[in-house]
Design a protein around this motif. Structure first.
Motif, PDB file in Angstrom:
ATOM      1  N   GLN A  73       0.808  -1.206   0.000  1.00 42.44           N
ATOM      2  CA  GLN A  73       0.000   0.000   0.000  1.00 42.44           C
ATOM      3  C   GLN A  73       0.847   1.263   0.000  1.00 42.44           C
ATOM      4  O   GLN A  73       0.327   2.362   0.132  1.00 42.44           O
ATOM      5  CB  GLN A  73      -0.924   0.003   1.232  1.00 42.44           C
ATOM      6  CG  GLN A  73      -1.879  -1.193   1.269  1.00 42.44           C
ATOM      7  CD  GLN A  73      -2.800  -1.197   0.075  1.00 42.44           C
ATOM      8  OE1 GLN A  73      -3.246  -0.143  -0.355  1.00 42.44           O
ATOM      9  NE2 GLN A  73      -3.084  -2.369  -0.475  1.00 42.44           N
ATOM     10  N   ARG A 246      -6.508  -5.198  13.406  1.00 40.21           N
ATOM     11  CA  ARG A 246      -7.093  -4.550  12.233  1.00 40.21           C
ATOM     12  C   ARG A 246      -6.685  -5.310  10.975  1.00 40.21           C
ATOM     13  O   ARG A 246      -5.516  -5.627  10.777  1.00 40.21           O
ATOM     14  CB  ARG A 246      -6.614  -3.101  12.134  1.00 40.21           C
ATOM     15  CG  ARG A 246      -7.142  -2.336  10.909  1.00 40.21           C
ATOM     16  CD  ARG A 246      -6.657  -0.904  10.923  1.00 40.21           C
ATOM     17  NE  ARG A 246      -7.210  -0.176  12.076  1.00 40.21           N
ATOM     18  CZ  ARG A 246      -6.753   0.996  12.493  1.00 40.21           C
ATOM     19  NH1 ARG A 246      -5.720   1.551  11.877  1.00 40.21           N
ATOM     20  NH2 ARG A 246      -7.300   1.594  13.537  1.00 40.21           N
ATOM     21  N   GLY A 248      -7.265  -4.610   7.011  1.00 45.75           N
ATOM     22  CA  GLY A 248      -7.798  -3.626   6.065  1.00 45.75           C
ATOM     23  C   GLY A 248      -8.542  -2.534   6.803  1.00 45.75           C
ATOM     24  O   GLY A 248      -7.992  -1.844   7.666  1.00 45.75           O
ATOM     25  N   ASP A 249      -9.848  -2.396   6.496  1.00 38.71           N
ATOM     26  CA  ASP A 249     -10.688  -1.402   7.166  1.00 38.71           C
ATOM     27  C   ASP A 249     -11.483  -2.000   8.320  1.00 38.71           C
ATOM     28  O   ASP A 249     -12.247  -1.290   8.983  1.00 38.71           O
ATOM     29  CB  ASP A 249     -11.665  -0.785   6.153  1.00 38.71           C
ATOM     30  CG  ASP A 249     -10.948  -0.013   5.062  1.00 38.71           C
ATOM     31  OD1 ASP A 249      -9.885   0.555   5.360  1.00 38.71           O
ATOM     32  OD2 ASP A 249     -11.443   0.015   3.917  1.00 38.71           O
ATOM     33  N   ALA A 250     -11.339  -3.292   8.560  1.00 40.00           N
ATOM     34  CA  ALA A 250     -12.096  -3.969   9.618  1.00 40.00           C
ATOM     35  C   ALA A 250     -11.247  -4.078  10.884  1.00 40.00           C
ATOM     36  O   ALA A 250     -10.032  -4.256  10.828  1.00 40.00           O
ATOM     37  CB  ALA A 250     -12.527  -5.362   9.156  1.00 40.00           C
ATOM     38  N   GLU A 251     -11.916  -3.973  12.049  1.00 41.38           N
ATOM     39  CA  GLU A 251     -11.192  -4.013  13.315  1.00 41.38           C
ATOM     40  C   GLU A 251     -12.026  -4.753  14.349  1.00 41.38           C
ATOM     41  O   GLU A 251     -13.257  -4.662  14.364  1.00 41.38           O
ATOM     42  CB  GLU A 251     -10.902  -2.592  13.780  1.00 41.38           C
ATOM     43  CG  GLU A 251     -10.007  -2.504  15.007  1.00 41.38           C
ATOM     44  CD  GLU A 251      -9.687  -1.065  15.379  1.00 41.38           C
ATOM     45  OE1 GLU A 251     -10.198  -0.606  16.418  1.00 41.38           O
ATOM     46  OE2 GLU A 251      -8.952  -0.404  14.612  1.00 41.38           O
ATOM     47  N   LEU A 273     -16.752  -5.563   5.758  1.00 42.30           N
ATOM     48  CA  LEU A 273     -15.540  -4.793   5.538  1.00 42.30           C
ATOM     49  C   LEU A 273     -14.372  -5.649   5.043  1.00 42.30           C
ATOM     50  O   LEU A 273     -13.323  -5.111   4.685  1.00 42.30           O
ATOM     51  CB  LEU A 273     -15.122  -4.075   6.833  1.00 42.30           C
ATOM     52  CG  LEU A 273     -16.096  -3.027   7.367  1.00 42.30           C
ATOM     53  CD1 LEU A 273     -15.545  -2.396   8.639  1.00 42.30           C
ATOM     54  CD2 LEU A 273     -16.380  -1.953   6.325  1.00 42.30           C
ATOM     55  N   LYS A 275     -12.515  -8.445   2.444  1.00 42.55           N
ATOM     56  CA  LYS A 275     -12.535  -8.780   1.030  1.00 42.55           C
ATOM     57  C   LYS A 275     -11.497  -9.866   0.776  1.00 42.55           C
ATOM     58  O   LYS A 275     -10.556 -10.046   1.556  1.00 42.55           O
ATOM     59  CB  LYS A 275     -12.251  -7.557   0.160  1.00 42.55           C
ATOM     60  CG  LYS A 275     -10.877  -6.925   0.347  1.00 42.55           C
ATOM     61  CD  LYS A 275     -10.730  -5.691  -0.517  1.00 42.55           C
ATOM     62  CE  LYS A 275      -9.350  -5.043  -0.347  1.00 42.55           C
ATOM     63  NZ  LYS A 275      -8.279  -5.866  -0.905  1.00 42.55           N
ATOM     64  N   GLN A 279      -4.403  -9.521   2.260  1.00 44.99           N
ATOM     65  CA  GLN A 279      -4.849  -8.658   3.351  1.00 44.99           C
ATOM     66  C   GLN A 279      -3.641  -8.165   4.152  1.00 44.99           C
ATOM     67  O   GLN A 279      -2.604  -8.825   4.193  1.00 44.99           O
ATOM     68  CB  GLN A 279      -5.793  -9.420   4.282  1.00 44.99           C
ATOM     69  CG  GLN A 279      -7.014 -10.000   3.591  1.00 44.99           C
ATOM     70  CD  GLN A 279      -7.887  -8.918   3.007  1.00 44.99           C
ATOM     71  OE1 GLN A 279      -8.203  -7.948   3.676  1.00 44.99           O
ATOM     72  NE2 GLN A 279      -8.276  -9.086   1.763  1.00 44.99           N
ATOM     73  N   LYS A 315       0.841   1.077  17.381  1.00 43.32           N
ATOM     74  CA  LYS A 315       0.570   0.108  16.320  1.00 43.32           C
ATOM     75  C   LYS A 315       1.793  -0.747  16.007  1.00 43.32           C
ATOM     76  O   LYS A 315       2.931  -0.296  16.084  1.00 43.32           O
ATOM     77  CB  LYS A 315       0.142   0.844  15.051  1.00 43.32           C
ATOM     78  CG  LYS A 315      -1.101   1.705  15.227  1.00 43.32           C
ATOM     79  CD  LYS A 315      -1.428   2.446  13.948  1.00 43.32           C
ATOM     80  CE  LYS A 315      -2.655   3.341  14.127  1.00 43.32           C
ATOM     81  NZ  LYS A 315      -2.983   4.087  12.875  1.00 43.32           N
ATOM     82  N   LYS A 356     -14.368  -5.820  -5.162  1.00 46.22           N
ATOM     83  CA  LYS A 356     -14.201  -4.426  -5.531  1.00 46.22           C
ATOM     84  C   LYS A 356     -13.943  -4.302  -7.033  1.00 46.22           C
ATOM     85  O   LYS A 356     -13.335  -5.189  -7.633  1.00 46.22           O
ATOM     86  CB  LYS A 356     -13.033  -3.796  -4.763  1.00 46.22           C
ATOM     87  CG  LYS A 356     -13.072  -4.044  -3.260  1.00 46.22           C
ATOM     88  CD  LYS A 356     -14.258  -3.378  -2.610  1.00 46.22           C
ATOM     89  CE  LYS A 356     -14.245  -3.621  -1.100  1.00 46.22           C
ATOM     90  NZ  LYS A 356     -15.416  -3.027  -0.435  1.00 46.22           N
ATOM     91  N   ASP A 386     -19.171  -2.488  -5.974  1.00 50.55           N
ATOM     92  CA  ASP A 386     -18.948  -3.687  -5.172  1.00 50.55           C
ATOM     93  C   ASP A 386     -20.096  -4.675  -5.398  1.00 50.55           C
ATOM     94  O   ASP A 386     -21.268  -4.282  -5.466  1.00 50.55           O
ATOM     95  CB  ASP A 386     -18.883  -3.329  -3.691  1.00 50.55           C
ATOM     96  CG  ASP A 386     -17.697  -2.436  -3.372  1.00 50.55           C
ATOM     97  OD1 ASP A 386     -16.920  -2.139  -4.299  1.00 50.55           O
ATOM     98  OD2 ASP A 386     -17.560  -2.025  -2.206  1.00 50.55           O
TER      99      ASP A 386
END
Length: 437
Positions: A73, A246, A248-251, A273, A275, A279, A315, A356, A386
């Motif tokens: 990323q 966490r 991706g965007d999920a936690e 959230l 995919k 990951q 983190k 996506k 999506d």
């Protein structure tokens, strides 16, 4: 990324791949990994010798130190990485009167044309080989970049120089291949100095910052991770009062925590959230603190000037793993018989997560047959939003029963075997299957 055993793991995997091919083409042939000057003394009478003679830095990855220190990323990585290519000299020897070297040459070229890259399953089979116990701790399966093979177009002069300078031995029929790319990650946490104006601002790394070294299925490193899987996260300094994971965007909050290990189920994450595909996982320690803003003198009611509770996040590094999709349902629409036993249709597949628009989706069909089984690959048409329902236009497919696999950004859905010992198909892949009549 891969640890120090990556180079040896690539060689061992390539050796096993070639061995399975040549033994059916030339009886008694074996693949060895000795120096070329040992051919004829430390090798069988007939075979292929695989010799790693050059390991240059990969041109694309190695051209920039900054690229080496970034993840997929573009975020800064915690550990330095070295990207390498591996140059192999593949030599062939045997009975020239029966053209054994040339037959072996053709067998190897065909194999590396069909299998131009190393899959995770191939690496897993290598690491499970009892004769290769010294590779058990290899983490090549964690490497995001796939290792692929391509021939090196060496001239007669190039080959002559290599054999005369490196090997100093009689020439054997040979060709060279490059394996690219192997990413070896260091063990020391990377760092970057602050700009001059910030060096004395009291900024420093947290002493107990969590570090993640591995993510795997609780049943083993080579078990695929799916929606309902329980995973094990390993590292250091993982245990704290408030620990979150966490993806991706999920936690989600982690409950089953030890000092160097966390166990949790992926079902605890908000499924909408997640995919399929590669990951990125991160462990977060969350510490509450209160900011003293002041008080307006009202002791009975809270106001915007009362102390506010906030959180400080510490983190871990980010580590990749593969999350496989699951096929929920498959059906056919617009089935057309176009003659000669072939069909056109629209194959409709429902999966467990949204896909996506930017993700690459490929459908694999393998005929369930013991004789001349057909196989097909189809790429999905582009879609604008999506979706969990994917439409594949399939054309000129032979009528029959087909096992279905879906590949999303390289993450492949799982095939299920027949687990009934009394069944005639015991141990064979049986699901998911679709009949195209």
């Amino acid at each position: 990324m891969s640890n120090h055993l990556a180079i040896a793991t690539v060689t061992a995997t390539l050796q096993r791949l070639l061995q399975s091919a040549i033994q059916g083409d030339v009886e008694g042939a074996r693949v060895t990994t000795v120096r070329p000057d040992a051919i004829g003394t430390a090798t069988p009478e007939t075979g292929v010798n695989l010799y790693l003679y050059h390991v240059p830095t990969n041109f694309i990855w190695g051209n920039s130190a900054e690229i080496q220190r970034r993840n997929r990323q573009g975020l800064a990585a915690n550990k330095a990485r070295t990207a390498l290519d591996m140059h192999y000299m593949i030599s062939f020897y045997g009975n020239d009167a029966e053209l054994e070297p040339q037959r072996l040459l053709g067998s190897v070229i065909r194999t590396l044309t069909d299998r131009s890259s190393i899959s995770t399953d191939m690496i897993a089979d290598t690491l499970a080989d009892s004769n290769l116990g010294y590779l058990t701790e290899s983490t090549l399966t964690n490497q995001v970049e796939q290792v692929s093979f391509q021939p090196l177009n060496l001239t007669i002069e190039d080959l002559s120089k290599i054999w005369s300078v490196f090997f100093q031995t009689a020439y054997n029929l040979s060709l060279a291949y490059k394996a690219s790319v192997v990413m070896i990650e260091g063990e020391e946490v990377g760092s970057k100095p602050l700009p001059m104006g910030d060096r004395f601002g009291g900024v420093g790394a947290f002493v107990n910052q969590p570090t993640v070294t591995d993510v795997m299925h609780q049943d083993g490193r080579f078990v695929p991770i799916e929606a309902e899987s329980r995973i094990i996260i390993r590292g250091t300094n993982l245990k704290e009062k408030d620990v979150f994971v966490r993806i991706g965007d999920a936690e989600t909050r982690a409950e089953n925590i030890e000092k160097n290990q966390i166990k949790l189920s992926l079902s605890s994450f908000p499924q909408e959230l997640l995919k399929a595909g590669i990951q990125e996982l991160q462990v977060i320690h969350r510490f509450p603190f209160r900011t003293e803003i002041g008080n307006n003198g009202n002791n009975n009611e809270e106001s915007e000037n009362d102390p506010i509770e906030k959180f400080r996040n510490v983190k871990s590094n980010v580590i990749p793993f593969v999350l496989r999709p699951t096929i929920i349902d498959a059906s056919l629409d617009d089935l057309i018989d176009i003659g000669k036993g072939l069909r056109n249709a629209t194959l409709i597949i429902e999966i467990n997560w949204d896909v996506k628009p930017q993700q690459k989706v490929i459908l694999a069909l393998n005929e369930w047959s013991r004789e001349e089984a057909k196989s097909y690959l189809f790429e999905v048409d582009s879609f604008e939003q999506d979706t969990r329902i994917i439409f594949f236009p399939v054309k000129e497919v032979k009528a029959g029963n087909y096992l279905i696999r879906l590949q999303i950004d390289g993450a492949e859905s799982k095939l299920e075997r027949d687990t009934d010992p009394g069944s005639s198909t015991y141990g064979l892949f049986m699901r998911p299957m679709l009949s195209i009549e």
